[in-house]
Design a protein around this motif. Structure first.
Motif, PDB file in Angstrom:
ATOM      1  N   TYR A 216      71.026  86.273  49.058  1.00 34.19           N
ATOM      2  CA  TYR A 216      72.007  86.737  50.042  1.00 34.19           C
ATOM      3  C   TYR A 216      71.480  86.318  51.407  1.00 34.19           C
ATOM      4  O   TYR A 216      70.484  86.838  51.885  1.00 34.19           O
ATOM      5  N   GLY A 217      72.132  85.354  52.038  1.00 32.92           N
ATOM      6  CA  GLY A 217      71.610  84.765  53.269  1.00 32.92           C
ATOM      7  C   GLY A 217      71.093  83.374  52.981  1.00 32.92           C
ATOM      8  O   GLY A 217      71.187  82.857  51.857  1.00 32.92           O
ATOM      9  N   THR A 218      70.501  82.770  54.004  1.00 32.18           N
ATOM     10  CA  THR A 218      70.081  81.371  53.878  1.00 32.18           C
ATOM     11  C   THR A 218      68.639  81.207  53.432  1.00 32.18           C
ATOM     12  O   THR A 218      68.268  80.195  52.874  1.00 32.18           O
ATOM     13  N   GLY A 219      67.790  82.198  53.690  1.00 35.01           N
ATOM     14  CA  GLY A 219      66.375  82.066  53.373  1.00 35.01           C
ATOM     15  C   GLY A 219      66.104  82.082  51.880  1.00 35.01           C
ATOM     16  O   GLY A 219      66.734  82.829  51.122  1.00 35.01           O
ATOM     17  N   VAL A 220      65.151  81.268  51.453  1.00 38.08           N
ATOM     18  CA  VAL A 220      64.722  81.234  50.050  1.00 38.08           C
ATOM     19  C   VAL A 220      63.207  81.218  49.958  1.00 38.08           C
ATOM     20  O   VAL A 220      62.640  80.929  48.903  1.00 38.08           O
ATOM     21  N   GLU A 221      62.523  81.569  51.065  1.00 37.04           N
ATOM     22  CA  GLU A 221      61.074  81.397  51.133  1.00 37.04           C
ATOM     23  C   GLU A 221      60.315  82.286  50.160  1.00 37.04           C
ATOM     24  O   GLU A 221      59.181  81.980  49.785  1.00 37.04           O
ATOM     25  N   GLY A 222      60.916  83.395  49.723  1.00 39.72           N
ATOM     26  CA  GLY A 222      60.236  84.300  48.809  1.00 39.72           C
ATOM     27  C   GLY A 222      60.318  83.893  47.355  1.00 39.72           C
ATOM     28  O   GLY A 222      59.651  84.498  46.499  1.00 39.72           O
ATOM     29  N   VAL A 223      61.112  82.883  47.044  1.00 44.62           N
ATOM     30  CA  VAL A 223      61.321  82.473  45.649  1.00 44.62           C
ATOM     31  C   VAL A 223      60.248  81.475  45.219  1.00 44.62           C
ATOM     32  O   VAL A 223      59.974  80.496  45.923  1.00 44.62           O
ATOM     33  N   ASP A 224      59.654  81.735  44.074  1.00 44.57           N
ATOM     34  CA  ASP A 224      58.711  80.770  43.488  1.00 44.57           C
ATOM     35  C   ASP A 224      59.549  79.631  42.904  1.00 44.57           C
ATOM     36  O   ASP A 224      59.979  79.669  41.745  1.00 44.57           O
ATOM     37  N   ARG A 225      59.780  78.638  43.735  1.00 45.44           N
ATOM     38  CA  ARG A 225      60.692  77.564  43.343  1.00 45.44           C
ATOM     39  C   ARG A 225      60.108  76.702  42.224  1.00 45.44           C
ATOM     40  O   ARG A 225      60.847  76.168  41.389  1.00 45.44           O
ATOM     41  N   ALA A 226      58.805  76.557  42.206  1.00 51.72           N
ATOM     42  CA  ALA A 226      58.180  75.768  41.136  1.00 51.72           C
ATOM     43  C   ALA A 226      58.397  76.435  39.779  1.00 51.72           C
ATOM     44  O   ALA A 226      58.722  75.768  38.785  1.00 51.72           O
ATOM     45  N   ARG A 227      58.250  77.765  39.732  1.00 52.54           N
ATOM     46  CA  ARG A 227      58.462  78.472  38.479  1.00 52.54           C
ATOM     47  C   ARG A 227      59.926  78.426  38.071  1.00 52.54           C
ATOM     48  O   ARG A 227      60.248  78.257  36.894  1.00 52.54           O
ATOM     49  N   ALA A 228      60.819  78.593  39.054  1.00 53.35           N
ATOM     50  CA  ALA A 228      62.246  78.516  38.750  1.00 53.35           C
ATOM     51  C   ALA A 228      62.601  77.142  38.194  1.00 53.35           C
ATOM     52  O   ALA A 228      63.343  77.027  37.207  1.00 53.35           O
ATOM     53  N   LYS A 229      62.070  76.103  38.804  1.00 59.55           N
ATOM     54  CA  LYS A 229      62.357  74.746  38.336  1.00 59.55           C
ATOM     55  C   LYS A 229      61.830  74.545  36.918  1.00 59.55           C
ATOM     56  O   LYS A 229      62.514  73.954  36.062  1.00 59.55           O
ATOM     57  N   ALA A 230      60.614  75.034  36.669  1.00 59.66           N
ATOM     58  CA  ALA A 230      60.024  74.874  35.342  1.00 59.66           C
ATOM     59  C   ALA A 230      60.849  75.583  34.273  1.00 59.66           C
ATOM     60  O   ALA A 230      60.905  75.131  33.123  1.00 59.66           O
ATOM     61  N   ARG A 231      61.495  76.672  34.648  1.00 53.41           N
ATOM     62  CA  ARG A 231      62.325  77.418  33.700  1.00 53.41           C
ATOM     63  C   ARG A 231      63.764  76.888  33.634  1.00 53.41           C
ATOM     64  O   ARG A 231      64.565  77.380  32.845  1.00 53.41           O
ATOM     65  N   GLY A 232      64.099  75.937  34.486  1.00 57.43           N
ATOM     66  CA  GLY A 232      65.472  75.430  34.521  1.00 57.43           C
ATOM     67  C   GLY A 232      66.444  76.405  35.150  1.00 57.43           C
ATOM     68  O   GLY A 232      67.646  76.410  34.833  1.00 57.43           O
ATOM     69  N   ILE A 233      65.945  77.241  36.054  1.00 56.54           N
ATOM     70  CA  ILE A 233      66.772  78.253  36.715  1.00 56.54           C
ATOM     71  C   ILE A 233      67.371  77.665  37.993  1.00 56.54           C
ATOM     72  O   ILE A 233      66.665  77.062  38.803  1.00 56.54           O
ATOM     73  N   ALA A 234      68.662  77.830  38.169  1.00 53.28           N
ATOM     74  CA  ALA A 234      69.325  77.354  39.379  1.00 53.28           C
ATOM     75  C   ALA A 234      69.060  78.317  40.537  1.00 53.28           C
ATOM     76  O   ALA A 234      68.836  79.512  40.337  1.00 53.28           O
ATOM     77  N   LEU A 235      69.108  77.781  41.763  1.00 51.47           N
ATOM     78  CA  LEU A 235      68.883  78.592  42.964  1.00 51.47           C
ATOM     79  C   LEU A 235      70.022  78.345  43.938  1.00 51.47           C
ATOM     80  O   LEU A 235      70.394  77.197  44.210  1.00 51.47           O
ATOM     81  N   GLY A 236      70.601  79.422  44.443  1.00 47.99           N
ATOM     82  CA  GLY A 236      71.677  79.307  45.427  1.00 47.99           C
ATOM     83  C   GLY A 236      71.409  80.192  46.626  1.00 47.99           C
ATOM     84  O   GLY A 236      70.696  81.190  46.535  1.00 47.99           O
TER      85      GLY A 236
END
Length: 315
Positions: free
Chosen positions: A72-92
């Motif tokens: 909710y909002g524009t920031g995504v700095e708190g998300v472990d993007r590497a882990r999300a990518k490894a799991r195939g999880i989309a990020l919006g």
């Protein structure tokens, strides 16, 4: 059967009501950790959070069916993007939904700190204004003809620039690369931008790479007549270095809407007269909130329909 989603922060009641029409909504959570997950979270396919909250690997792994993280909002700095990518999880995220609101608030902070508006308010309330014959506040430079440096000329930064043009300011910026579609003066380093600017506005997207990008050296380059405005994230500024610079007169003033350890604000900052402090409200306009909610709902609808997200974040 409705898809299950987990909501980490408490969200507006009207938004939650709309979410419940389509989804089984679990949450809010007391904290963004695996042990705080509500019963039934193992079935959740989407996680609703905010960039300022931690969405770490442990939380992601505690949700075996998770396929979407929606901020909710524009920031995504708190998300472990590497882990999300490894799991195939989309990020919006909310994309440009709040950009106009944040840009206009940034200009409000520019005016407030450079023209000393809060100090003038306190001067009047204290009964110190007796007309011009006894005591008056000292004159300060106006904005016309002054140099505005923008760190991060994205959706928000470019809107700040257009608004600053109306104040007849000269505009420069620092990005990872030059923007050929923008007419403003490009600086290939943040230090160089600070040395050139009278007022430095931080509107870069926060990430580990730009943690403490505005450090003691940048503040020294900004100089004793310079002002810093931050509407990005607190981690982009070395807060200890900023306090020292404000206390010693290394820079003239600052306007801050974000902080390193929100909602805690340094007592050193609160004790200073040359800093304007606001409680992370740059995006708190009716229009921005409504737009952010529509983008969040749109991301969810598209995801569960098997369609591309309206506002994806590359991983």
């Amino acid at each position: 059967m409705k898809p299950t989603i987990v909501m980490v922060p408490r969200m507006p009641e009207a938004l939650v009501a709309r979410l419940r029409e389509r989804y089984t909504v679990l949450g809010p959570m007391e904290r963004s950790t695996p042990e705080a997950l509500p019963a039934g979270a193992a079935d959740a396919e989407a996680l609703l959070t905010m960039g300022s909250l931690s969405t770490g690997a442990a939380l992601i792994e505690a949700l075996p069916k998770l396929r979407l993280i929606c901020c909710y909002g524009t920031g995504v700095e708190g998300v472990d993007r590497a882990r999300a990518k490894a799991r195939g999880i989309a990020l919006g995220n909310a994309g440009e939904a709040n950009a106009a609101s944040v840009a206009e608030f940034a200009m409000g902070l520019v005016l407030a700190t450079a023209r000393r508006i809060p100090q003038a308010d306190r001067f009047v309330r204290a009964g110190r204004w007796k007309g011009n014959s006894v005591e008056r506040m000292p004159a300060v430079p106006g904005l016309a003809g002054r140099r505005l440096g923008i760190y991060g000329l994205g959706a928000i930064g470019s809107r700040i620039a257009r608004r600053a043009e109306a104040f007849e300011m000269e505009i420069g910026y620092h990005n990872r690369s030059r923007r050929a579609d923008m007419p403003y003066r490009y600086h290939d380093s943040l230090l160089g931008l600070a040395d050139w600017a009278d007022i430095l506005v931080v509107s870069a997207r926060a990430s580990a790479e730009n943690r403490h990008a505005v450090d003691a050296a940048v503040l020294e380059a900004l100089g004793p007549r310079g002002h810093l405005v931050n509407v990005s994230r607190g981690i982009a500024v070395d807060e200890e270095a900023l306090c020292a610079a404000l206390e010693a007169g290394v820079i003239a003033g600052a306007g801050l809407d974000v902080y390193e350890n929100e909602p805690q604000i340094s007592d050193r900052l609160k004790a200073l007269d040359n800093v304007v402090l606001t409680p992370h409200i740059a995006a708190a306009s009716d229009s921005a909130q409504a737009a952010q909610q529509e983008v969040l709902l749109g991301n969810l609808r598209a995801f569960f329909a098997g369609e591309p997200l309206p506002s994806p974040v590359p991983l």
